[in-house]
Design a protein around this motif. Structure first.
Motif, PDB file in Angstrom:
ATOM      1  N   VAL A 160      -7.833  -9.788  -8.902  1.00 52.48           N
ATOM      2  CA  VAL A 160      -6.561  -9.397  -8.307  1.00 52.48           C
ATOM      3  C   VAL A 160      -5.527  -9.141  -9.386  1.00 52.48           C
ATOM      4  O   VAL A 160      -4.753  -8.178  -9.325  1.00 52.48           O
ATOM      5  N   ARG A 161      -5.500  -9.983 -10.424  1.00 52.94           N
ATOM      6  CA  ARG A 161      -4.542  -9.793 -11.514  1.00 52.94           C
ATOM      7  C   ARG A 161      -4.760  -8.457 -12.213  1.00 52.94           C
ATOM      8  O   ARG A 161      -3.806  -7.757 -12.560  1.00 52.94           O
ATOM      9  N   ASP A 162      -6.027  -8.076 -12.425  1.00 57.41           N
ATOM     10  CA  ASP A 162      -6.327  -6.802 -13.080  1.00 57.41           C
ATOM     11  C   ASP A 162      -5.829  -5.622 -12.240  1.00 57.41           C
ATOM     12  O   ASP A 162      -5.274  -4.650 -12.767  1.00 57.41           O
ATOM     13  N   ILE A 163      -6.039  -5.707 -10.948  1.00 55.62           N
ATOM     14  CA  ILE A 163      -5.576  -4.646 -10.058  1.00 55.62           C
ATOM     15  C   ILE A 163      -4.053  -4.567 -10.082  1.00 55.62           C
ATOM     16  O   ILE A 163      -3.464  -3.474 -10.112  1.00 55.62           O
ATOM     17  N   ALA A 164      -3.394  -5.724 -10.080  1.00 54.98           N
ATOM     18  CA  ALA A 164      -1.928  -5.765 -10.094  1.00 54.98           C
ATOM     19  C   ALA A 164      -1.367  -5.123 -11.361  1.00 54.98           C
ATOM     20  O   ALA A 164      -0.341  -4.424 -11.318  1.00 54.98           O
ATOM     21  N   GLU A 165      -2.032  -5.329 -12.482  1.00 58.87           N
ATOM     22  CA  GLU A 165      -1.569  -4.727 -13.733  1.00 58.87           C
ATOM     23  C   GLU A 165      -1.702  -3.198 -13.697  1.00 58.87           C
ATOM     24  O   GLU A 165      -0.821  -2.476 -14.184  1.00 58.87           O
ATOM     25  N   GLU A 166      -2.778  -2.709 -13.099  1.00 52.45           N
ATOM     26  CA  GLU A 166      -2.949  -1.258 -12.982  1.00 52.45           C
ATOM     27  C   GLU A 166      -1.849  -0.654 -12.111  1.00 52.45           C
ATOM     28  O   GLU A 166      -1.286   0.403 -12.440  1.00 52.45           O
ATOM     29  N   HIS A 167      -1.515  -1.316 -11.008  1.00 52.55           N
ATOM     30  CA  HIS A 167      -0.452  -0.813 -10.147  1.00 52.55           C
ATOM     31  C   HIS A 167       0.896  -0.826 -10.865  1.00 52.55           C
ATOM     32  O   HIS A 167       1.725   0.072 -10.658  1.00 52.55           O
ATOM     33  N   ALA A 168       1.131  -1.823 -11.703  1.00 51.25           N
ATOM     34  CA  ALA A 168       2.383  -1.883 -12.463  1.00 51.25           C
ATOM     35  C   ALA A 168       2.480  -0.706 -13.425  1.00 51.25           C
ATOM     36  O   ALA A 168       3.562  -0.122 -13.621  1.00 51.25           O
ATOM     37  N   GLU A 169       1.367  -0.333 -14.006  1.00 49.30           N
ATOM     38  CA  GLU A 169       1.366   0.829 -14.905  1.00 49.30           C
ATOM     39  C   GLU A 169       1.706   2.106 -14.133  1.00 49.30           C
ATOM     40  O   GLU A 169       2.462   2.958 -14.614  1.00 49.30           O
ATOM     41  N   ASN A 170       1.164   2.257 -12.923  1.00 47.19           N
ATOM     42  CA  ASN A 170       1.467   3.445 -12.116  1.00 47.19           C
ATOM     43  C   ASN A 170       2.943   3.486 -11.708  1.00 47.19           C
ATOM     44  O   ASN A 170       3.558   4.555 -11.654  1.00 47.19           O
ATOM     45  N   ALA A 171       3.502   2.322 -11.424  1.00 42.81           N
ATOM     46  CA  ALA A 171       4.910   2.258 -11.000  1.00 42.81           C
ATOM     47  C   ALA A 171       5.852   2.698 -12.099  1.00 42.81           C
ATOM     48  O   ALA A 171       7.023   3.046 -11.818  1.00 42.81           O
ATOM     49  N   ALA A 172       5.391   2.711 -13.335  1.00 45.35           N
ATOM     50  CA  ALA A 172       6.270   3.056 -14.460  1.00 45.35           C
ATOM     51  C   ALA A 172       6.597   4.549 -14.516  1.00 45.35           C
ATOM     52  O   ALA A 172       7.385   4.969 -15.376  1.00 45.35           O
TER      53      ALA A 172
ATOM     54  N   ALA B 239      -8.465  -6.441   2.653  1.00 44.33           N
ATOM     55  CA  ALA B 239      -7.439  -5.478   2.239  1.00 44.33           C
ATOM     56  C   ALA B 239      -8.008  -4.548   1.180  1.00 44.33           C
ATOM     57  O   ALA B 239      -8.820  -4.961   0.358  1.00 44.33           O
ATOM     58  N   THR B 240      -7.558  -3.309   1.193  1.00 46.14           N
ATOM     59  CA  THR B 240      -7.922  -2.397   0.117  1.00 46.14           C
ATOM     60  C   THR B 240      -7.174  -2.787  -1.157  1.00 46.14           C
ATOM     61  O   THR B 240      -6.143  -3.469  -1.113  1.00 46.14           O
ATOM     62  N   CYS B 241      -7.688  -2.327  -2.280  1.00 43.07           N
ATOM     63  CA  CYS B 241      -7.054  -2.644  -3.566  1.00 43.07           C
ATOM     64  C   CYS B 241      -5.620  -2.132  -3.638  1.00 43.07           C
ATOM     65  O   CYS B 241      -4.796  -2.687  -4.368  1.00 43.07           O
ATOM     66  N   ASP B 242      -5.298  -1.089  -2.878  1.00 45.63           N
ATOM     67  CA  ASP B 242      -3.942  -0.544  -2.908  1.00 45.63           C
ATOM     68  C   ASP B 242      -2.926  -1.490  -2.299  1.00 45.63           C
ATOM     69  O   ASP B 242      -1.715  -1.245  -2.407  1.00 45.63           O
ATOM     70  N   LYS B 243      -3.374  -2.550  -1.655  1.00 45.01           N
ATOM     71  CA  LYS B 243      -2.436  -3.501  -1.069  1.00 45.01           C
ATOM     72  C   LYS B 243      -2.045  -4.618  -2.040  1.00 45.01           C
ATOM     73  O   LYS B 243      -1.237  -5.481  -1.703  1.00 45.01           O
ATOM     74  N   VAL B 244      -2.592  -4.610  -3.241  1.00 47.35           N
ATOM     75  CA  VAL B 244      -2.223  -5.611  -4.240  1.00 47.35           C
ATOM     76  C   VAL B 244      -0.866  -5.239  -4.836  1.00 47.35           C
ATOM     77  O   VAL B 244      -0.660  -4.112  -5.283  1.00 47.35           O
ATOM     78  N   ARG B 245       0.065  -6.187  -4.846  1.00 48.30           N
ATOM     79  CA  ARG B 245       1.383  -5.938  -5.435  1.00 48.30           C
ATOM     80  C   ARG B 245       1.273  -5.790  -6.947  1.00 48.30           C
ATOM     81  O   ARG B 245       0.498  -6.491  -7.595  1.00 48.30           O
ATOM     82  N   PRO B 246       2.054  -4.901  -7.533  1.00 50.41           N
ATOM     83  CA  PRO B 246       2.061  -4.788  -8.991  1.00 50.41           C
ATOM     84  C   PRO B 246       2.512  -6.089  -9.650  1.00 50.41           C
ATOM     85  O   PRO B 246       3.263  -6.873  -9.061  1.00 50.41           O
ATOM     86  N   THR B 247       2.052  -6.318 -10.847  1.00 47.37           N
ATOM     87  CA  THR B 247       2.483  -7.484 -11.616  1.00 47.37           C
ATOM     88  C   THR B 247       4.004  -7.527 -11.675  1.00 47.37           C
ATOM     89  O   THR B 247       4.661  -6.522 -11.951  1.00 47.37           O
ATOM     90  N   GLY B 248       4.563  -8.702 -11.387  1.00 45.17           N
ATOM     91  CA  GLY B 248       6.011  -8.865 -11.412  1.00 45.17           C
ATOM     92  C   GLY B 248       6.667  -8.738 -10.058  1.00 45.17           C
ATOM     93  O   GLY B 248       7.867  -9.016  -9.926  1.00 45.17           O
TER      94      GLY B 248
ATOM     95  N   ALA C  78       0.820  -1.209   0.000  1.00 48.60           N
ATOM     96  CA  ALA C  78       0.000   0.000   0.000  1.00 48.60           C
ATOM     97  C   ALA C  78       0.851   1.255   0.000  1.00 48.60           C
ATOM     98  O   ALA C  78       0.466   2.282  -0.574  1.00 48.60           O
ATOM     99  N   VAL C  79       2.012   1.203   0.641  1.00 56.60           N
ATOM    100  CA  VAL C  79       2.879   2.383   0.699  1.00 56.60           C
ATOM    101  C   VAL C  79       3.360   2.749  -0.698  1.00 56.60           C
ATOM    102  O   VAL C  79       3.179   3.880  -1.171  1.00 56.60           O
ATOM    103  N   SER C  80       3.988   1.813  -1.389  1.00 59.92           N
ATOM    104  CA  SER C  80       4.522   2.110  -2.718  1.00 59.92           C
ATOM    105  C   SER C  80       3.399   2.358  -3.729  1.00 59.92           C
ATOM    106  O   SER C  80       3.516   3.233  -4.596  1.00 59.92           O
ATOM    107  N   ASN C  81       2.296   1.611  -3.641  1.00 61.74           N
ATOM    108  CA  ASN C  81       1.211   1.799  -4.602  1.00 61.74           C
ATOM    109  C   ASN C  81       0.598   3.181  -4.512  1.00 61.74           C
ATOM    110  O   ASN C  81       0.299   3.819  -5.537  1.00 61.74           O
ATOM    111  N   ARG C  82       0.392   3.670  -3.291  1.00 60.48           N
ATOM    112  CA  ARG C  82      -0.208   5.000  -3.151  1.00 60.48           C
ATOM    113  C   ARG C  82       0.749   6.091  -3.601  1.00 60.48           C
ATOM    114  O   ARG C  82       0.336   7.068  -4.247  1.00 60.48           O
TER     115      ARG C  82
END
Length: 434
Positions: free
Chosen positions: A416-428, A356-365, A199-203
């Motif tokens: 969960v996979r869909d949420i993880a992909e969205e977080h991976a896009e934000n991490a970019a 858990a909130t969606c922000d706690k899902v780890r990004p893909t990878g 959640a820390v890194s995702n937010r």
């Protein structure tokens, strides 16, 4: 030089600002925290701070939790010279008018003001920079506001709390920053501060990815995301409470200190709660004490080793665990002992839900557990030549869980996979170094 206290009271990321009335001797009609003169020893102004909170806004000892006492700062002004002692308190109170009192009943008692205040309002702390305030009010806030070190070193709160503090740090640094690069440096420090807490890194990543490349835009996004994070926590609580009701669960087992789980236990009102001790730090003891005080349930504290027996002898019919992170495959990273609880639940035929909130899902990878460990000395502090394996976190496989409950409802592996992909896009946002 006179000594004064300035108290900042925080609720859901906002702080209580007060506008001083014409009846006060200094800085009339200016915005401040809750403030007043120190009547005792300036090195121990805690009693003065609590007195002012009680007298000026009607907040009693039971309404408040002291978060931090900041280093004093000196103020020189035409109206006098002062040494300001800043304090930060947390409260569940969020009412400043009769209408707000009615809307805020579930959050706690109302604030009531005395003749020294012309107005009170809940506002984002960075608004202090835009209002006519008493001298150095923003500086006083920065003396008690969260820091990167707080995010990195907090061993008391769960990941939702720590992630909220991370957004506050980024917001405040963005308010002070002159350029994007300095904001990006703070974002990277926060992103890397707690590797196990998604959640820390995702937010932080979401704030940076969805903002324009200006400090002001990052500040605004942090404010929006902070508000959304509290709404998400409310949504998870509602969804999980409904899930337990649909399962006819009346006796619930849990482990560790998840704030989300506590809210679920309070709202679902089970007849019985079983809490595992949580070795090696034993934070489950505090959770059990909280449940015994704050709920009507029969509370039993047990050890992880005794969980299989507890499920059968205490008639547990559901297990709820928090998650420091949800893995892209639907598994969870949580306090060590979660897998043991899940295995005991499976053997007893009891459903296990991670909340858990969606922000706690780890990004893909990102599938790792992280390397945070502590409390090894609590396992063994002798002199024999041996090693200790006492990890703080572990991964629990999705096959041992009945699913993850988020603010959007029950999430299966595809969700969960869909949420993880969205977080991976934000991490970019930082792929090219910011």
């Amino acid at each position: 030089m006179a000594h004064v206290v300035t108290c900042f009271v925080r609720n859901r990321g906002a702080i209580l600002l007060t506008r001083r009335s014409d009846s006060v001797g200094t800085f009339a009609d200016q915005w401040a925290g809750v403030s007043g003169y120190v009547e005792g020893d300036p090195s121990d102004a805690d009693d003065d701070a609590r007195r002012e909170l009680r007298e000026e806004v009607g907040l009693s000892e039971s309404d408040l939790r002291l978060v931090r006492v900041g280093a004093p700062l000196d103020v020189s002004h035409d109206e006098g010279e002062f040494t300001v002692h800043p304090f930060l308190f947390e409260t569940e109170t969020r009412a400043t008018s009769p209408d707000e009192v009615r809307r805020a009943d579930e959050r706690g008692p109302s604030t009531t003001t005395n003749e020294e205040l012309a107005a009170v309002t809940w506002a984002d702390p960075t608004e202090m920079r835009e209002r006519e305030t008493v001298p150095r009010l923003w500086d006083a806030w920065r003396h008690v506001a969260p820091t990167v070190a707080d995010v990195r070193e907090d061993e008391t709160h769960g990941s939702a709390w720590i992630a909220a503090r991370a957004l506050e740090v980024l917001r405040d640094d963005a308010a002070d920053a002159d350029d994007w690069d300095s904001v990006a440096r703070t974002a990277r420090k926060l992103r890397d501060a707690r590797p196990s807490m998604a959640a820390v890194s995702n937010r932080v990543n979401r704030a940076m990815a969805t903002a324009d490349r200006t400090p002001e835009s990052v500040r605004e996004r942090c404010i929006d995301l902070l508000r959304a994070s509290f709404d998400a926590a409310d949504g998870v609580t509602t969804a999980a409470t409904n899930r337990l009701a649909d399962s006819d669960a009346t006796a619930v087992a849990t482990i560790s200190r998840s704030g989300t789980v506590r809210r679920v236990l309070r709202e679902s009102d089970p007849d019985a709660v079983v809490v595992a001790e949580s070795r090696p730090e034993r934070e489950g003891v505090g959770v059990a004490e909280w449940a015994a005080t704050e709920t009507d349930a029969r509370v039993t504290l047990t050890t992880e080793a005794a969980l299989p027996a507890a499920f059968s002898r205490l008639d547990v019919d559901a297990a709820v665990v928090g998650a420091d992170a949800v893995l892209p495959d639907g598994g969870v990273v949580n306090k060590t002992g979660t897998t043991g609880l899940a295995l005991a639940a499976r053997e007893a035929g009891v459903p296990v839900y991670a909340v858990a909130t969606c922000d706690k899902v780890r990004p893909t990878g990102e599938d790792g557990v992280g390397d945070e460990s502590s409390g090894w000395a609590d396992v063994y502090d002798g002199e024999a030549s041996l090693s200790v394996f006492a990890p703080t976190f572990e991964a629990t496989a999705p096959t041992l869980l009945d699913g993850v409950v988020t603010e959007a409802g029950f999430a299966d592996e595809a969700d969960v996979r869909d949420i993880a992909e969205e977080h991976a896009e934000n991490a970019a946002w930082d792929d090219a170094g910011g």
